[in-house]
Design a protein around this motif. Structure first.
Motif, mmCIF file in Angstrom:
data_model
loop_
_atom_site.group_PDB
_atom_site.id
_atom_site.type_symbol
_atom_site.label_atom_id
_atom_site.label_comp_id
_atom_site.label_asym_id
_atom_site.label_seq_id
_atom_site.Cartn_x
_atom_site.Cartn_y
_atom_site.Cartn_z
ATOM 1 N N ASN A 145 -55.107 35.034 156.604
ATOM 2 C CA ASN A 145 -56.370 35.725 156.209
ATOM 3 C C ASN A 145 -57.277 34.991 155.202
ATOM 4 O O ASN A 145 -56.763 34.383 154.280
ATOM 5 N N THR A 147 -60.762 35.558 152.539
ATOM 6 C CA THR A 147 -61.804 36.547 151.926
ATOM 7 C C THR A 147 -63.069 36.067 152.027
ATOM 8 O O THR A 147 -63.055 34.964 151.586
ATOM 9 N N ASP A 150 -64.469 34.855 148.559
ATOM 10 C CA ASP A 150 -63.881 33.746 148.102
ATOM 11 C C ASP A 150 -64.665 32.506 148.298
ATOM 12 O O ASP A 150 -64.410 31.513 147.725
ATOM 13 N N LYS A 165 -64.672 42.060 155.333
ATOM 14 C CA LYS A 165 -64.347 41.333 153.701
ATOM 15 C C LYS A 165 -63.347 40.384 154.183
ATOM 16 O O LYS A 165 -63.236 39.526 153.383
ATOM 17 N N VAL A 166 -62.276 40.549 154.843
ATOM 18 C CA VAL A 166 -61.363 39.866 155.182
ATOM 19 C C VAL A 166 -61.321 39.478 156.681
ATOM 20 O O VAL A 166 -61.486 40.339 157.528
#
Length: 181
Positions: A145, A147, A150, A165-166
């Motif tokens: 995964n 994010t 990030d 979001k992920v």
């Protein structure tokens, strides 16, 4: 020199001198899936280059972001122009190493630790993989995964429910022995 050969050359230079047990995947596959309430987003890239050096336990991969194929052209356009900004950040890379040595028999679960660079941002990750040897070739697959925030990918608030979001990333590489041309 075409882009594929240039990327391959850069990967080899990054890994160092080519001696020993090097393997190459010229058409690896990376997919990503983003679940959202409005519409799921899925894309596939079958033009991923990867090099695996068993002697040094090193692995590197590189892919052009524009090579992702989406179900809808508009998704492809938004991905490259609004989110990933492929003109500024044309490729994603991974450089890492196997945490353990490879045994000869059967499928093996291995962990790879390294750095992934997307959208100009580099993050350390650890990935669980399965490696299978068949004759003189190797298959490596796994998933992890990422994010979105990030990697400083900006999503307008009005669209925040449309993009997860992920993001789930899956990969599959078919390695063959590298033969210096």
């Amino acid at each position: 020199m075409n882009k594929l050969r240039l990327l391959l050359l850069l990967l080899f230079l990054k890994l160092g001198t080519v001696f020993g047990q090097q393997f190459i995947a010229r058409q690896g596959q990376v997919t990503f899936f983003s679940y959202a309430t409005v519409e799921d987003i899925e894309a596939k890239n079958n033009q991923v280059l990867s090099i695996l050096d068993f002697d040094k336990k090193e692995i590197a991969a590189s892919m052009l972001m524009r090579a992702f194929v989406f179900k809808k052209n508009l998704m492809h356009e938004h991905f490259n122009e609004s989110y990933i900004e492929s003109d500024l950040y044309p490729k994603a890379t991974f450089e890492g190493f196997l945490l353990e040595g490879l045994e000869n028999a059967g499928p093996q679960v291995q962990f790879i630790k390294g750095k992934v660079t997307i959208h100009g941002i580099t993050k350390e990750i650890e990935i669980k993989t399965t490696i299978q040897k068949t004759n003189d070739r190797y298959t490596m697959s796994g998933e992890f995964n990422l994010t979105v925030k990030d990697f400083n990918i900006k999503i307008p608030p009005i669209l925040s429910n449309n993009i997860a979001k992920v993001v789930l990333v899956k990969f599959n590489f078919q390695y063959e022995p590298y033969e210096n041309e």
